[in-house]
Design a protein around this motif. Structure first.
Motif, PDB file in Angstrom:
ATOM      1  N   ARG A  12      14.268   1.366 -18.224  1.00 16.90           N
ATOM      2  CA  ARG A  12      15.335   1.860 -18.807  1.00 16.90           C
ATOM      3  C   ARG A  12      16.781   1.021 -19.079  1.00 16.90           C
ATOM      4  N   CYS A  13      16.892   0.648 -17.732  1.00 14.46           N
ATOM      5  CA  CYS A  13      18.127  -0.430 -17.751  1.00 14.46           C
ATOM      6  C   CYS A  13      17.885  -1.692 -18.375  1.00 14.46           C
ATOM      7  N   CYS A  14      16.653  -2.293 -18.664  1.00 16.01           N
ATOM      8  CA  CYS A  14      16.445  -3.349 -19.315  1.00 16.01           C
ATOM      9  C   CYS A  14      16.634  -2.855 -20.863  1.00 16.01           C
ATOM     10  N   CYS A  15      16.410  -1.660 -21.278  1.00 12.52           N
ATOM     11  CA  CYS A  15      16.463  -1.367 -22.765  1.00 12.52           C
ATOM     12  C   CYS A  15      18.105  -1.448 -22.912  1.00 12.52           C
ATOM     13  N   GLU A  16      18.735  -0.731 -22.040  1.00 17.38           N
ATOM     14  CA  GLU A  16      20.128  -0.535 -22.205  1.00 17.38           C
ATOM     15  C   GLU A  16      20.896  -1.737 -22.497  1.00 17.38           C
ATOM     16  N   ALA A  17      20.436  -2.786 -21.255  1.00 19.69           N
ATOM     17  CA  ALA A  17      21.049  -4.049 -21.432  1.00 19.69           C
ATOM     18  C   ALA A  17      20.921  -4.887 -22.536  1.00 19.69           C
ATOM     19  N   ILE A  18      19.643  -4.808 -23.179  1.00 19.25           N
ATOM     20  CA  ILE A  18      19.399  -5.592 -24.464  1.00 19.25           C
ATOM     21  C   ILE A  18      20.185  -4.978 -25.509  1.00 19.25           C
ATOM     22  N   ALA A  19      20.213  -3.687 -25.553  1.00 16.79           N
ATOM     23  CA  ALA A  19      21.136  -2.834 -26.636  1.00 16.79           C
ATOM     24  C   ALA A  19      22.487  -3.218 -26.641  1.00 16.79           C
ATOM     25  N   GLN A  20      22.900  -3.583 -25.478  1.00 20.46           N
ATOM     26  CA  GLN A  20      24.354  -3.982 -25.370  1.00 20.46           C
ATOM     27  C   GLN A  20      24.669  -5.287 -25.406  1.00 20.46           C
ATOM     28  N   GLY A  21      23.559  -5.939 -25.640  1.00 23.87           N
ATOM     29  CA  GLY A  21      23.792  -7.596 -25.991  1.00 23.87           C
ATOM     30  C   GLY A  21      23.813  -8.658 -24.782  1.00 23.87           C
ATOM     31  N   GLU A  22      23.310  -8.003 -23.718  1.00 21.36           N
ATOM     32  CA  GLU A  22      23.352  -8.828 -22.487  1.00 21.36           C
ATOM     33  C   GLU A  22      22.695 -10.012 -22.889  1.00 21.36           C
ATOM     34  N   GLU A  23      22.942 -11.357 -22.511  1.00 24.64           N
ATOM     35  CA  GLU A  23      22.297 -12.667 -22.786  1.00 24.64           C
ATOM     36  C   GLU A  23      21.819 -13.170 -21.582  1.00 24.64           C
ATOM     37  N   SER A  24      22.033 -12.846 -20.503  1.00 23.67           N
ATOM     38  CA  SER A  24      21.513 -13.349 -19.327  1.00 23.67           C
ATOM     39  C   SER A  24      20.841 -12.487 -18.281  1.00 23.67           C
ATOM     40  N   LEU A  25      19.863 -12.016 -19.026  1.00 24.76           N
ATOM     41  CA  LEU A  25      18.964 -11.002 -18.227  1.00 24.76           C
ATOM     42  C   LEU A  25      17.942 -11.609 -17.722  1.00 24.76           C
ATOM     43  N   TRP A  26      17.335 -11.104 -16.393  1.00 29.63           N
ATOM     44  CA  TRP A  26      16.112 -11.806 -15.858  1.00 29.63           C
ATOM     45  C   TRP A  26      15.544 -10.444 -15.244  1.00 29.63           C
ATOM     46  N   LEU A  27      14.080 -10.568 -15.484  1.00 26.22           N
ATOM     47  CA  LEU A  27      13.270  -9.563 -14.671  1.00 26.22           C
ATOM     48  C   LEU A  27      12.253 -10.327 -13.752  1.00 26.22           C
ATOM     49  N   THR A  28      12.306 -10.108 -12.387  1.00 30.84           N
ATOM     50  CA  THR A  28      11.471 -10.663 -11.559  1.00 30.84           C
ATOM     51  C   THR A  28      10.277  -9.750 -10.992  1.00 30.84           C
ATOM     52  N   THR A  29       9.080 -10.053 -10.892  1.00 24.79           N
ATOM     53  CA  THR A  29       8.111  -9.147 -10.409  1.00 24.79           C
ATOM     54  C   THR A  29       7.270  -9.721  -9.340  1.00 24.79           C
TER      55      THR A  29
END
Length: 324
Positions: A12-29
């Protein structure tokens, strides 16, 4: 009352960040662990310089180092990277030691705006309580979703299985239920407590769980019957507990248990057989409930039940969090 598992919150937070135009987003698994590791394969962390971290991949021993590497632009923004703590890097670099002495392999993905539709689709699948494979191409960074297992293995493809929120229904609002509800929340369960009687303990009015002041009739089959659900009867009232078990046992819950002595458990099984529960269905019932740790107090009994829940979940769902 809404509740999100850690995976659902991160998505959910990932979807929100993309919608808000966040440009330096990283996912670590977390892909693999060897030796001591506080987080299992499948654990995820979302990070950006503006919002910080959501979730964790190590419990604290590597996060600070990872944040510094993100800030210094160490990882590619054009494709995923595999990174190892405690062992040699895939590129042949020197080992980066872990304080605990174990090894941790991570998948690090740059999240971009063109993935918004995919992340929204994943969020909807998890909300619909569907286990889903997310298959990531290590060369292109593109990924896809699948329900019926991972796609055919490829050298450049990593597939990670994500599961829906674990749900726990506790029958009876007493001291054991209060302790178990708190423990289960800490274990990432959505918790409901069902009891139609007069409830005076304030923990059930202000706790982080839903209270149903009704009989357990009709809603268990609708809301607590899939393989990520558990039902435990701890009310000490055979009428209330048996009503819940009659509806729960024909379902697919990974754990169904009832509190009571060995003698009362034998009597309960006889009653359920006389009420059209089959012998095969009755095999699902854990009674006496929990792991035998010699428990006496409500806290100890709740601990034995919580441990049994986790054990049965891992045995019933060994693939959740794993990757290919």
């Amino acid at each position: 009352m809404s509740f999100e598992s850690s995976a659902e919150r991160i998505v959910r937070c990932c979807c929100e960040a993309i919608a808000q135009g966040e440009e330096s987003l990283w996912l670590t698994t977390v892909l693999r662990t060897w030796g001591s590791s506080p987080r299992p394969p499948g654990a995820m962390m979302l990070w950006s310089p503006s919002t910080g971290a959501v979730g964790s991949v190590s419990g604290g021993c590597v996060e600070e180092d990872m944040f510094a590497r993100f800030n210094h632009g160490q990882f590619s923004r054009s494709k995923p990277s595999r990174f190892i703590y405690g062992g040699e890097q895939p590129s042949g670099g020197a080992p980066i030691q872990l304080p605990c002495g174990g090894e941790l392999e991570l998948l690090i993905e740059p999240i971009t705006s063109d993935q918004e539709v995919c992340w929204e689709a994943l969020a909807q699948r998890l909300l619909a309580r569907e286990p889903v494979w997310r298959s990531v191409d290590l060369v292109t960074g593109q990924w896809q979703l699948a329900s019926e297992g991972a796609p055919e293995s490829a050298e450049t493809l990593i597939s990670i299985l994500l599961g829906p929120t674990r749900k726990l229904l506790i029958i009876g609002a007493n001291a054991v239920a209060a302790c178990l509800a708190d423990m289960a929340r800490g274990l990432d369960f959505y918790v409901e407590v069902c009891d139609p009687g007069e409830i005076t303990d304030p923990v059930f009015r202000g706790g982080e769980h839903r209270l149903r002041k009704t009989y357990p009739d009709g809603f268990i089959a609708r809301e607590f019957s899939d393989a990520n659900c558990a039902i435990v009867a701890v009310s000490h009232d055979p009428r209330l507990d048996d009503m819940a078990l009659l509806e729960a046992l024909p379902g697919n819950a990974f754990y169904i248990g009832a509190m009571g002595s060995m003698q009362s458990s034998i009597a309960r099984r006889d009653r359920l057989l006389s009420l059209d529960i089959s012998a095969a269905q009755l095999q699902k019932l854990r009674a006496p409930i929990g792991i035998d740790i010699g428990s006496k107090t409500p806290q100890e009994i709740a601990l034995s039940i919580a441990a049994d829940l986790v054990s049965h979940y891992r045995l019933a769902s060994p693939e959740i969090g794993r990757h290919q």
